[in-house]
Enzyme design. Structure first.
Site, short mmCIF file in Angstrom:
data_model
loop_
_atom_site.label_atom_id
_atom_site.label_comp_id
_atom_site.label_asym_id
_atom_site.label_seq_id
_atom_site.Cartn_x
_atom_site.Cartn_y
_atom_site.Cartn_z
N HIS A 63 0.95 -1.14 0.04
CA HIS A 63 -0.07 -0.05 -0.08
C HIS A 63 0.77 1.28 0.10
O HIS A 63 1.97 1.38 0.57
CB HIS A 63 -0.84 0.00 1.15
CG HIS A 63 -1.79 -1.31 1.52
ND1 HIS A 63 -2.53 -1.62 0.57
CD2 HIS A 63 -1.73 -2.11 2.35
CE1 HIS A 63 -3.19 -2.77 0.97
NE2 HIS A 63 -2.79 -2.86 1.92
N GLU A 82 -1.99 -0.30 8.48
CA GLU A 82 -3.16 -1.09 9.02
C GLU A 82 -2.51 -2.00 10.18
O GLU A 82 -1.15 -2.12 10.33
CB GLU A 82 -3.37 -1.93 7.74
CG GLU A 82 -2.58 -3.01 7.24
CD GLU A 82 -3.03 -3.52 5.96
OE1 GLU A 82 -4.07 -2.99 5.32
OE2 GLU A 82 -2.70 -4.48 5.52
N HIS A 132 3.12 -7.47 1.85
CA HIS A 132 2.89 -8.25 2.90
C HIS A 132 1.56 -8.94 2.47
O HIS A 132 1.35 -8.72 1.00
CB HIS A 132 2.19 -7.52 4.09
CG HIS A 132 0.97 -6.45 3.46
ND1 HIS A 132 1.19 -5.21 2.67
CD2 HIS A 132 -0.34 -6.68 3.28
CE1 HIS A 132 0.14 -4.74 2.48
NE2 HIS A 132 -0.84 -5.63 2.78
N ARG A 142 -1.11 -4.64 -6.09
CA ARG A 142 -0.71 -6.40 -6.23
C ARG A 142 0.51 -6.40 -6.87
O ARG A 142 0.81 -6.09 -8.09
CB ARG A 142 -1.83 -7.15 -7.10
CG ARG A 142 -3.09 -7.07 -6.07
CD ARG A 142 -4.12 -8.28 -6.73
NE ARG A 142 -5.23 -8.05 -6.70
CZ ARG A 142 -6.36 -7.57 -7.29
NH1 ARG A 142 -5.93 -7.06 -8.28
NH2 ARG A 142 -7.59 -7.32 -6.73
#
Length: 338
Positions: free
Chosen positions: A111, A129, A187, A207
Site C-alpha cells: 500500500h 494497517e 505483505h 498487487r
C-alpha cells in the site's frame, strides 16, 4: 428518505449505535464470517466485512437507535461533532475496520503512504494497517516484508518468472497475535487466518503477485507492479515481534494496549462482570470517537433508560463526548480510537 427531528434529538444524539457491515466476495474468502460471526450476508465466499466504514466502496449502515436506516456517512454529515475535535477527525472518518476470512492466500501486495496517494491517487489517503489474529490454522502464515534487501529490477524479474516467493519473509501466526503493517511493507495474509483489521480509510492496494489465479470471470486479476515497486520498501525486514502487552486490571475488566500509531490506537478489553451491580462505566471524551468491535462473547451497554445488547461480531460506534455508559457481560472487545 429519512428525516431527523433535530429538536427531538438535541439531548440524545451522543449515544452508541450498532453498525451493519458491507460484505465482499473476493475469490480467496471462506464462510466463517457468516457461520462463526453471524453476519447473515448472502455472499459466497464472504471474504471481508467492512464493519465501520465511511468509504464509498462500502459504507456501513446504522441499525439501532434514532439513526437506524441511515448510512454512517449520512450520520456523520449530519453530526460531524461525533468524530471529535482531533485535527484528523474534522472532515471524514479517518479509519476503516474489517473482519477478514482467508480460506486461501491473499495476493502479495503493498500500500502507498499518504504522500504518494495524495499525489498519484487523486488526493486519497495511503494505507497503514494493523492485524489482530482472531484464529489461525496450525500451519497458517503471513508474508511480512523481504528476507533480504533487493532492488526493483530483481523483484520485477522474479515476478515475471513466477519466483517472487523466494524473496518473501513468511511468518507463522497464532490466535491473539498482533501485526503492524506500515505503508510500503510488502505483505499478504495466508490461508487459514481469521483477522480483524484496523486501517486508514483507504482502499488502495497494489498487487505484486497473485499466484496466476483465475477469477469468477475466467480472468487473472490485474497486477500493479510499476506502482507497487515505486512505493515498496525493498530493504530486508526484521521478523515482526509481538508488542509488550501489559494487562491493566480494574473491577470487572482488564485492558491491554495492542497498537498505537499516528493513525489509530487499539486496545483489547476483556469484560467479565458477574452482576448488574458490577458493571463497567465508560464515557468517551470530546477528542475522538471510539469503536467497539466484539471479537468474542456478548454483553449489554446501558445508557440513560436504554440498553444495547451486543454479540460476537458486532461493531458499535460511540460518538465523541458520549453519554455515560455502563457495560455488563463476558466479552472480548477491540476498542479503537484516533
Amino acid at each position: 428518505m429519512y428525516r431527523i427531528n433535530r429538536n427531538f434529538l438535541s439531548d440524545k444524539i451522543n449515544k452508541p449505535f450498532l453498525l451493519k457491515p458491507v460484505g465482499k466476495d473476493y475469490l480467496w474468502g471462506g464462510d466463517r464470517l457468516n457461520y462463526d460471526f453471524g453476519k447473515n450476508i448472502p455472499l459466497s465466499p464472504l471474504s471481508e466485512t467492512w464493519e465501520c466504514s465511511t468509504h464509498p466502496d462500502g459504507p456501513s449502515t446504522v441499525v439501532s437507535g434514532v439513526f437506524s436506516g441511515l448510512s454512517l456517512p449520512e450520520v456523520l454529515k449530519l453530526h460531524p461533532e461525533f468524530m471529535g475535535t482531533h485535527p484528523e477527525n474534522k472532515t471524514e472518518l479517518p479509519i476503516l475496520i474489517k473482519f477478514i476470512d482467508a480460506k486461501k492466500d491473499l495476493s502479495v501486495q503493498v500500500h502507498p503512504d499518504d504522500e504518494y496517494a495524495k499525489e498519484h491517487e487523486n488526493g486519497q489517503l495511503g494505507k497503514t494497517e494493523m492485524w489482530y489474529v482472531l484464529d489461525a490454522a496450525p500451519d497458517a502464515k503471513l508474508v511480512y516484508g523481504l528476507h533480504h534487501k533487493a532492488d526493483r529490477d530483481k523483484i520485477r524479474t522474479a515476478i515475471e518468472n513466477g519466483k517472487l516467493e523466494k524473496y518473501l519473509q513468511k511468518v507463522n501466526i497464532k490466535k491473539d497475535d498482533v501485526f503492524y503493517i506500515e505503508a510500503g511493507t510488502i505483505h499478504a495474509i495466508g490461508a487459514g487466518a481469521l483477522i480483524a483489521e484496523i486501517q486508514e480509510n483507504s482502499n488502495l492496494t497494489y498487487r505484486l503477485y497473485d499466484y496466476d489465479r483465475i477469477d469468477k470471470n475466467g480472468k487473472k486479476r490485474p497486477l500493479h507492479v510499476d506502482k507497487a515497486l515505486e512505493v515498496a520498501n525493498l530493504d530486508s525486514s526484521a521478523s515482526p515481534r509481538q508488542p509488550m502487552r501489559v494487562l491493566k486490571y480494574q473491577p470487572g475488566w482488564a485492558s491491554e494496549l495492542l497498537c498505537r500509531c499516528k493513525y489509530f490506537q487499539v486496545e483489547r478489553i476483556m469484560l467479565n462482570t458477574e452482576t448488574n451491580q458490577n458493571m463497567v462505566t465508560m464515557q468517551v471524551g470530546s477528542t475522538s470517537f471510539n469503536v467497539l468491535l466484539c471479537v468474542g462473547g456478548c454483553g449489554v451497554i446501558f445508557y440513560d433508560d436504554e440498553a444495547l445488547p451486543f454479540f460476537k461480531g458486532d461493531c458499535i460506534f460511540v460518538p465523541a463526548d458520549s453519554v455515560e455508559m455502563h457495560i455488563h457481560g463476558k466479552a472480548s472487545l477491540l476498542n479503537v480510537s484516533c
